[in-house]
Design a protein around this motif. Structure first.
Motif, mmCIF file in Angstrom:
data_model
loop_
_atom_site.group_PDB
_atom_site.id
_atom_site.type_symbol
_atom_site.label_atom_id
_atom_site.label_comp_id
_atom_site.label_asym_id
_atom_site.label_seq_id
_atom_site.Cartn_x
_atom_site.Cartn_y
_atom_site.Cartn_z
ATOM 1 N N TYR A 1 0.779 -1.234 0.000
ATOM 2 C CA TYR A 1 0.000 0.000 0.000
ATOM 3 C C TYR A 1 0.815 1.290 0.000
ATOM 4 O O TYR A 1 0.354 2.300 -0.499
ATOM 5 N N HIS A 2 1.967 1.272 0.637
ATOM 6 C CA HIS A 2 2.664 2.549 0.834
ATOM 7 C C HIS A 2 4.175 2.329 0.787
ATOM 8 O O HIS A 2 4.881 2.478 1.781
ATOM 9 N N PHE A 3 4.668 1.960 -0.386
ATOM 10 C CA PHE A 3 6.096 1.683 -0.528
ATOM 11 C C PHE A 3 6.906 2.959 -0.325
ATOM 12 O O PHE A 3 6.665 3.976 -0.964
ATOM 13 N N ASP A 4 7.848 2.894 0.640
ATOM 14 C CA ASP A 4 8.798 3.987 0.820
ATOM 15 C C ASP A 4 10.032 3.448 1.533
ATOM 16 O O ASP A 4 10.140 2.252 1.809
ATOM 17 N N ALA A 5 10.969 4.321 1.810
ATOM 18 C CA ALA A 5 12.263 3.923 2.361
ATOM 19 C C ALA A 5 12.175 3.332 3.768
ATOM 20 O O ALA A 5 13.090 2.632 4.199
ATOM 21 N N VAL A 6 11.083 3.569 4.479
ATOM 22 C CA VAL A 6 10.925 3.010 5.828
ATOM 23 C C VAL A 6 10.889 1.482 5.772
ATOM 24 O O VAL A 6 11.216 0.812 6.743
ATOM 25 N N LEU A 7 10.549 0.932 4.609
ATOM 26 C CA LEU A 7 10.556 -0.523 4.417
ATOM 27 C C LEU A 7 11.894 -1.113 4.853
ATOM 28 O O LEU A 7 11.938 -2.163 5.494
ATOM 29 N N PHE A 8 12.976 -0.443 4.534
ATOM 30 C CA PHE A 8 14.301 -0.963 4.867
ATOM 31 C C PHE A 8 14.543 -0.984 6.377
ATOM 32 O O PHE A 8 15.241 -1.854 6.881
ATOM 33 N N LEU A 9 13.936 -0.052 7.095
ATOM 34 C CA LEU A 9 14.033 -0.078 8.560
ATOM 35 C C LEU A 9 13.238 -1.252 9.129
ATOM 36 O O LEU A 9 13.673 -1.900 10.083
ATOM 37 N N TYR A 10 12.065 -1.532 8.538
ATOM 38 C CA TYR A 10 11.300 -2.710 8.949
ATOM 39 C C TYR A 10 12.116 -3.981 8.706
ATOM 40 O O TYR A 10 12.171 -4.882 9.555
ATOM 41 N N LEU A 11 12.737 -4.065 7.538
ATOM 42 C CA LEU A 11 13.553 -5.242 7.212
ATOM 43 C C LEU A 11 14.716 -5.399 8.184
ATOM 44 O O LEU A 11 14.987 -6.510 8.663
ATOM 45 N N LEU A 12 15.396 -4.305 8.476
ATOM 46 C CA LEU A 12 16.513 -4.363 9.416
ATOM 47 C C LEU A 12 16.043 -4.820 10.791
ATOM 48 O O LEU A 12 16.659 -5.683 11.420
ATOM 49 N N ASN A 13 14.931 -4.266 11.259
ATOM 50 C CA ASN A 13 14.421 -4.631 12.578
ATOM 51 C C ASN A 13 13.983 -6.088 12.634
ATOM 52 O O ASN A 13 14.259 -6.785 13.606
ATOM 53 N N VAL A 14 13.288 -6.563 11.593
ATOM 54 C CA VAL A 14 12.851 -7.954 11.619
ATOM 55 C C VAL A 14 14.056 -8.896 11.577
ATOM 56 O O VAL A 14 14.034 -9.961 12.210
ATOM 57 N N LEU A 15 15.112 -8.514 10.909
ATOM 58 C CA LEU A 15 16.335 -9.336 10.905
ATOM 59 C C LEU A 15 16.976 -9.381 12.292
ATOM 60 O O LEU A 15 17.426 -10.435 12.741
ATOM 61 N N MET A 16 17.005 -8.238 12.965
ATOM 62 C CA MET A 16 17.612 -8.212 14.304
ATOM 63 C C MET A 16 16.779 -8.998 15.310
ATOM 64 O O MET A 16 17.331 -9.752 16.125
ATOM 65 N N VAL A 17 15.464 -8.857 15.267
ATOM 66 C CA VAL A 17 14.612 -9.600 16.199
ATOM 67 C C VAL A 17 14.705 -11.096 15.891
ATOM 68 O O VAL A 17 14.740 -11.922 16.800
ATOM 69 N N SER A 18 14.780 -11.451 14.618
ATOM 70 C CA SER A 18 14.922 -12.853 14.237
ATOM 71 C C SER A 18 16.243 -13.415 14.748
ATOM 72 O O SER A 18 16.298 -14.551 15.229
ATOM 73 N N ALA A 19 17.303 -12.634 14.669
ATOM 74 C CA ALA A 19 18.596 -13.068 15.210
ATOM 75 C C ALA A 19 18.492 -13.300 16.712
ATOM 76 O O ALA A 19 19.023 -14.289 17.233
ATOM 77 N N ASP A 20 17.797 -12.416 17.410
ATOM 78 C CA ASP A 20 17.618 -12.583 18.858
ATOM 79 C C ASP A 20 16.789 -13.827 19.153
ATOM 80 O O ASP A 20 17.066 -14.546 20.116
#
Length: 94
Positions: free
Chosen positions: A54-73
């Motif tokens: 619905y709303h593609f923008d650069a914040v997507l990359f912050l979501y991706l980074l956060n989900v990777l870090m939480v997944s690592a944890d």
């Protein structure tokens, strides 16, 4: 791009590197909940889906980074739980 959403994601993301290092060093699940980590992953995945659909923008990359870090944890939680179980069974007399 929503500046406030980006700030929120940066603030949430700032804590995860410290949590990952703590999990790595402590080899303990104490003070962490796998269920909580999985709920966070689900939330971030929903945010990613929203950005893609619905709303593609650069914040997507912050979501991706956060989900990777939480997944690592979460992966470290599983590793640490295995250490705890192994150490508990080794401490019993045979």
């Amino acid at each position: 791009m929503s500046g406030l959403e980006a700030l929120m994601m940066l603030c949430f993301g700032a804590a995860w590197p410290f949590s990952i290092v703590r999990s790595w060093k402590s080899r303990s699940t104490q003070g962490k909940s796998l269920f909580f980590l999985l709920v966070l992953i689900l939330g971030y995945l929903a945010g990613i889906a929203n950005k893609l659909l619905y709303h593609f923008d650069a914040v997507l990359f912050l979501y991706l980074l956060n989900v990777l870090m939480v997944s690592a944890d979460a992966i470290l939680w599983l590793r640490n739980r295995r250490y705890e179980i192994t150490n508990a069974t080794e401490s019993f007399p045979k």
